[in-house]
Write a protein that holds these residues in place. Structure first.
Motif, PDB file in Angstrom:
ATOM      1  N   ARG A  12       0.804  -1.222   0.000  1.00  0.00           N
ATOM      2  CA  ARG A  12       0.000   0.000   0.000  1.00  0.00           C
ATOM      3  C   ARG A  12       0.841   1.279   0.000  1.00  0.00           C
ATOM      4  NH1 ARG A  12      -5.449   0.866   3.594  1.00  0.00           N
ATOM      5  NH2 ARG A  12      -5.973   2.950   2.870  1.00  0.00           N
ATOM      6  N   TYR A  13       1.953   1.288   0.745  1.00  0.00           N
ATOM      7  CA  TYR A  13       2.704   2.531   0.916  1.00  0.00           C
ATOM      8  C   TYR A  13       4.179   2.462   0.542  1.00  0.00           C
ATOM      9  CZ  TYR A  13      -1.316   3.608   3.955  1.00  0.00           C
ATOM     10  OH  TYR A  13      -2.579   3.812   4.458  1.00  0.00           O
ATOM     11  N   GLY A  14       4.742   1.274   0.393  1.00  0.00           N
ATOM     12  CA  GLY A  14       6.183   1.111   0.264  1.00  0.00           C
ATOM     13  C   GLY A  14       6.763   1.627  -1.040  1.00  0.00           C
ATOM     14  N   GLY A  15       8.076   1.873  -1.018  1.00  0.00           N
ATOM     15  CA  GLY A  15       8.787   2.285  -2.222  1.00  0.00           C
ATOM     16  C   GLY A  15       8.514   3.729  -2.592  1.00  0.00           C
ATOM     17  N   ARG A  16       8.779   4.055  -3.841  1.00  0.00           N
ATOM     18  CA  ARG A  16       8.605   5.429  -4.302  1.00  0.00           C
ATOM     19  C   ARG A  16       7.162   5.633  -4.775  1.00  0.00           C
ATOM     20  NH1 ARG A  16      13.203   7.987  -4.257  1.00  0.00           N
ATOM     21  NH2 ARG A  16      15.147   6.836  -4.297  1.00  0.00           N
ATOM     22  N   MET A  17       6.561   6.684  -4.249  1.00  0.00           N
ATOM     23  CA  MET A  17       5.158   6.936  -4.537  1.00  0.00           C
ATOM     24  C   MET A  17       4.914   8.435  -4.442  1.00  0.00           C
ATOM     25  SD  MET A  17       2.010   5.311  -2.403  1.00  0.00           S
ATOM     26  CE  MET A  17       0.292   5.703  -2.698  1.00  0.00           C
ATOM     27  N   SER A  18       4.082   8.980  -5.312  1.00  0.00           N
ATOM     28  CA  SER A  18       3.798  10.407  -5.309  1.00  0.00           C
ATOM     29  C   SER A  18       2.444  10.690  -4.658  1.00  0.00           C
ATOM     30  CB  SER A  18       3.793  10.952  -6.744  1.00  0.00           C
ATOM     31  OG  SER A  18       3.372  12.300  -6.766  1.00  0.00           O
ATOM     32  N   LEU A  19       2.452  11.627  -3.704  1.00  0.00           N
ATOM     33  CA  LEU A  19       1.198  12.042  -3.087  1.00  0.00           C
ATOM     34  C   LEU A  19       0.303  12.758  -4.089  1.00  0.00           C
ATOM     35  CD1 LEU A  19       2.366  13.407   0.393  1.00  0.00           C
ATOM     36  CD2 LEU A  19       0.791  11.522   0.016  1.00  0.00           C
ATOM     37  N   ARG A  20       0.917  13.269  -5.146  1.00  0.00           N
ATOM     38  CA  ARG A  20       0.152  14.033  -6.142  1.00  0.00           C
ATOM     39  C   ARG A  20      -0.415  13.153  -7.239  1.00  0.00           C
ATOM     40  NH1 ARG A  20       4.133  19.320  -6.948  1.00  0.00           N
ATOM     41  NH2 ARG A  20       4.087  20.012  -4.759  1.00  0.00           N
ATOM     42  N   ASN A  21      -0.188  11.871  -7.156  1.00  0.00           N
ATOM     43  CA  ASN A  21      -0.669  10.957  -8.192  1.00  0.00           C
ATOM     44  C   ASN A  21      -1.830  10.134  -7.639  1.00  0.00           C
ATOM     45  OD1 ASN A  21      -1.087   9.003 -10.125  1.00  0.00           O
ATOM     46  ND2 ASN A  21       1.092   8.642 -10.508  1.00  0.00           N
ATOM     47  N   PRO A  22      -3.067  10.614  -7.791  1.00  0.00           N
ATOM     48  CA  PRO A  22      -4.208   9.886  -7.228  1.00  0.00           C
ATOM     49  C   PRO A  22      -4.404   8.509  -7.832  1.00  0.00           C
ATOM     50  CG  PRO A  22      -4.944  11.692  -8.645  1.00  0.00           C
ATOM     51  CD  PRO A  22      -3.473  11.856  -8.463  1.00  0.00           C
ATOM     52  N   ALA A  23      -4.032   8.346  -9.109  1.00  0.00           N
ATOM     53  CA  ALA A  23      -4.202   7.041  -9.756  1.00  0.00           C
ATOM     54  C   ALA A  23      -3.343   5.982  -9.082  1.00  0.00           C
ATOM     55  CB  ALA A  23      -3.852   7.145 -11.240  1.00  0.00           C
ATOM     56  N   GLU A  24      -2.093   6.362  -8.744  1.00  0.00           N
ATOM     57  CA  GLU A  24      -1.212   5.404  -8.076  1.00  0.00           C
ATOM     58  C   GLU A  24      -1.722   5.079  -6.681  1.00  0.00           C
ATOM     59  OE1 GLU A  24       3.446   4.598  -6.827  1.00  0.00           O
ATOM     60  OE2 GLU A  24       2.902   6.486  -7.801  1.00  0.00           O
ATOM     61  N   ARG A  25      -2.201   6.098  -5.967  1.00  0.00           N
ATOM     62  CA  ARG A  25      -2.705   5.870  -4.622  1.00  0.00           C
ATOM     63  C   ARG A  25      -3.919   4.943  -4.643  1.00  0.00           C
ATOM     64  NH1 ARG A  25      -3.321  11.446  -1.532  1.00  0.00           N
ATOM     65  NH2 ARG A  25      -3.897  10.001   0.136  1.00  0.00           N
ATOM     66  N   VAL A  26      -4.794   5.128  -5.619  1.00  0.00           N
ATOM     67  CA  VAL A  26      -5.975   4.257  -5.740  1.00  0.00           C
ATOM     68  C   VAL A  26      -5.556   2.837  -6.093  1.00  0.00           C
ATOM     69  CG1 VAL A  26      -8.038   3.792  -7.109  1.00  0.00           C
ATOM     70  CG2 VAL A  26      -7.595   6.108  -6.293  1.00  0.00           C
ATOM     71  N   SER A  27      -4.609   2.703  -7.023  1.00  0.00           N
ATOM     72  CA  SER A  27      -4.177   1.359  -7.435  1.00  0.00           C
ATOM     73  C   SER A  27      -3.501   0.635  -6.280  1.00  0.00           C
ATOM     74  CB  SER A  27      -3.244   1.437  -8.645  1.00  0.00           C
ATOM     75  OG  SER A  27      -2.018   2.058  -8.306  1.00  0.00           O
ATOM     76  N   ARG A  28      -2.701   1.363  -5.477  1.00  0.00           N
ATOM     77  CA  ARG A  28      -2.065   0.754  -4.303  1.00  0.00           C
ATOM     78  C   ARG A  28      -3.125   0.314  -3.289  1.00  0.00           C
ATOM     79  NH1 ARG A  28       3.238   1.440  -2.673  1.00  0.00           N
ATOM     80  NH2 ARG A  28       4.587   2.126  -4.344  1.00  0.00           N
ATOM     81  N   PHE A  29      -4.132   1.149  -3.098  1.00  0.00           N
ATOM     82  CA  PHE A  29      -5.219   0.823  -2.175  1.00  0.00           C
ATOM     83  C   PHE A  29      -5.917  -0.470  -2.611  1.00  0.00           C
ATOM     84  CE2 PHE A  29      -9.683   0.982  -0.915  1.00  0.00           C
ATOM     85  CZ  PHE A  29      -9.599   1.278   0.440  1.00  0.00           C
ATOM     86  N   ILE A  30      -6.220  -0.550  -3.901  1.00  0.00           N
ATOM     87  CA  ILE A  30      -6.906  -1.733  -4.434  1.00  0.00           C
ATOM     88  C   ILE A  30      -6.025  -2.969  -4.313  1.00  0.00           C
ATOM     89  CG2 ILE A  30      -7.813  -2.796  -6.541  1.00  0.00           C
ATOM     90  CD1 ILE A  30      -8.709   0.046  -7.386  1.00  0.00           C
ATOM     91  N   LEU A  31      -4.741  -2.838  -4.665  1.00  0.00           N
ATOM     92  CA  LEU A  31      -3.822  -3.973  -4.597  1.00  0.00           C
ATOM     93  C   LEU A  31      -3.670  -4.497  -3.173  1.00  0.00           C
ATOM     94  CD1 LEU A  31      -0.814  -3.186  -6.973  1.00  0.00           C
ATOM     95  CD2 LEU A  31      -2.429  -5.087  -7.131  1.00  0.00           C
ATOM     96  N   SER A  32      -3.539  -3.575  -2.215  1.00  0.00           N
ATOM     97  CA  SER A  32      -3.353  -4.010  -0.824  1.00  0.00           C
ATOM     98  C   SER A  32      -4.581  -4.740  -0.309  1.00  0.00           C
ATOM     99  CB  SER A  32      -3.019  -2.810   0.069  1.00  0.00           C
ATOM    100  OG  SER A  32      -4.073  -1.870   0.098  1.00  0.00           O
TER     101      SER A  32
END
Length: 231
Positions: free
Chosen positions: A165-185
């Motif tokens: 959900r949170y590990g590695g490099r991730m941008s707070l400004r990228n909502p698509a990545e945050r949603v995909s991480r949420f779904i994956l976790s």
């Protein structure tokens, strides 16, 4: 020696066609390098799906070279296959949680204030995520055993959930990545626990793992997200 991979703790250098050397960065304590070598030696006698280690040379470990691709990279390249890869990840981790390996540290030593919560008798990888799983031909191998221990498997699951959900490099400004991480976790959690909605002790393990992760060398973004998670 050619460098064929770089991570947060080490570079992978190809020594021969069959052997690589995992050269740890200077900030990694020598005791941690020795611990990974000893962990790996103990585990490979119980679990064959990991590269064979041969010896420790100064601040590096010599081991078998396996040419493959991480499941993390495969999931990015083939998003339509994510459920298949996630099922593979969970199946492998659930199998690890049936093993008990002599000679490994116990989670109680790492969390002396939470011995009741973390106590257990099964193998916990400690850093189990898609980028530490290599697909080599038709088989999946597990790498990086520095944090391996014996304890409560829920701690291992909690850490994997947080890493996805949170590990590695991730941008707070990228909502698509945050949603995909949420779904994956959450896909990972559903696959591991199947139809069990509430697992006793899992929430406490999540909070303990998140607090522990904040003490590691992580990105500022991950730190912010974990602090939000703990509120």
């Amino acid at each position: 020696m050619n460098i064929i991979g770089t991570g947060n703790t080490a570079t992978i250098q190809q020594e021969t066609a069959a052997i690589v050397r995992k050269q740890f960065h200077a900030h990694v304590p020598h005791a941690a390098v020795q611990q990974e070598f000893l962990n790996h030696l103990s585990i490979q006698n119980h679990f064959p799906m990991t590269p064979r280690v041969y010896n420790q040379v100064d601040h590096s470990i010599r081991m078998e070279y396996l040419k493959g691709e991480s499941l993390g990279d495969l999931m990015k390249r083939h998003p339509v296959q994510i459920l298949r890869y996630m099922t593979t990840i969970v199946t492998l981790q659930r199998y690890l949680h049936t093993l008990s390996v002599d000679g490994l540290p116990r989670l109680q030593e790492r969390y002396p204030a939470h011995t009741t919560l973390v106590a257990g008798h099964t193998l916990c990888h400690g850093d189990f995520h898609p980028y530490n799983l290599l697909l080599v031909k038709e088989d999946v191998y597990v790498i990086d055993w520095m944090d391996a221990s014996i304890g409560n498997p829920l701690m291992d699951v909690a850490r994997t959930f947080l890493l996805i959900r949170y590990g590695g490099r991730m941008s707070l400004r990228n909502p698509a990545e945050r949603v995909s991480r949420f779904i994956l976790s959450h896909l990972y959690r559903v696959c591991y626990f199947k139809r069990i909605r509430k697992v006793t002790g899992f929430k406490a393990c999540l909070r303990l793992c998140a607090a522990s992760r904040l003490k590691e060398q992580i990105t500022p973004v991950e730190s912010v997200l974990l602090q939000r998670f703990l509120k």
